[in-house]
Write a protein that holds these residues in place. Structure first.
Motif, short mmCIF file in Angstrom:
data_model
loop_
_atom_site.label_atom_id
_atom_site.label_comp_id
_atom_site.label_asym_id
_atom_site.label_seq_id
_atom_site.Cartn_x
_atom_site.Cartn_y
_atom_site.Cartn_z
N GLN A 1 -23.35 -52.96 28.10
CA GLN A 1 -24.34 -54.02 28.27
C GLN A 1 -24.68 -54.67 26.94
O GLN A 1 -24.80 -55.89 26.84
CB GLN A 1 -25.60 -53.46 28.94
CG GLN A 1 -25.37 -53.11 30.38
CD GLN A 1 -26.53 -52.34 31.00
OE1 GLN A 1 -27.37 -51.78 30.28
NE2 GLN A 1 -26.57 -52.29 32.32
N ALA B 1 -20.57 -52.85 32.13
CA ALA B 1 -21.96 -53.29 31.96
C ALA B 1 -22.65 -53.39 33.32
O ALA B 1 -23.80 -52.97 33.47
CB ALA B 1 -22.00 -54.63 31.23
N LYS B 2 -21.96 -53.91 34.30
CA LYS B 2 -22.54 -54.04 35.64
C LYS B 2 -22.74 -52.69 36.31
O LYS B 2 -23.58 -52.56 37.20
CB LYS B 2 -21.64 -54.93 36.51
CG LYS B 2 -21.69 -56.38 36.08
CD LYS B 2 -20.72 -57.22 36.87
CE LYS B 2 -20.73 -58.66 36.39
NZ LYS B 2 -19.78 -59.50 37.13
#
Length: 91
Positions: A77, A69-70
């Motif tokens: 995400q 997600a990062k």
């Protein structure tokens, strides 16, 4: 029922692969009803090893989701947001 450390570690490993309690009981040779009884007893070694394996793998998955997600993965995400929402309502 005789539980060796080897059997308990095998239970932990298979629980970490999210195998069902029924499948694990068959593989390690414990009657399913006995295995299920042990999973209801929070003081039993089977309970502790089963959930240790399960929760460790869940934590590893969450770590991977958060890393992705990062890095900008849209599906990760979305999943991370769902996990965050669930954590706010958890006991």
């Amino acid at each position: 029922m005789t539980l060796t450390n080897e059997i308990l570690l095998e239970i932990e490993e298979m629980a970490g692969l999210f195998m069902t309690p029924k499948a694990i009981s068959i593989i390690v040779g414990i009657e399913e009803s006995d295995f299920m009884d042990e999973l209801e007893d929070e003081d039993s070694a089977i309970y502790k090893h089963y959930y240790r394996g399960h929760y460790k793998s869940e934590a590893e998955l969450r770590t991977a989701v958060m890393r992705l997600a990062k890095q900008g993965s849209s599906p990760a995400q979305t999943l991370a947001l769902k996990l965050w929402e669930q954590s706010k309502t958890a006991d």
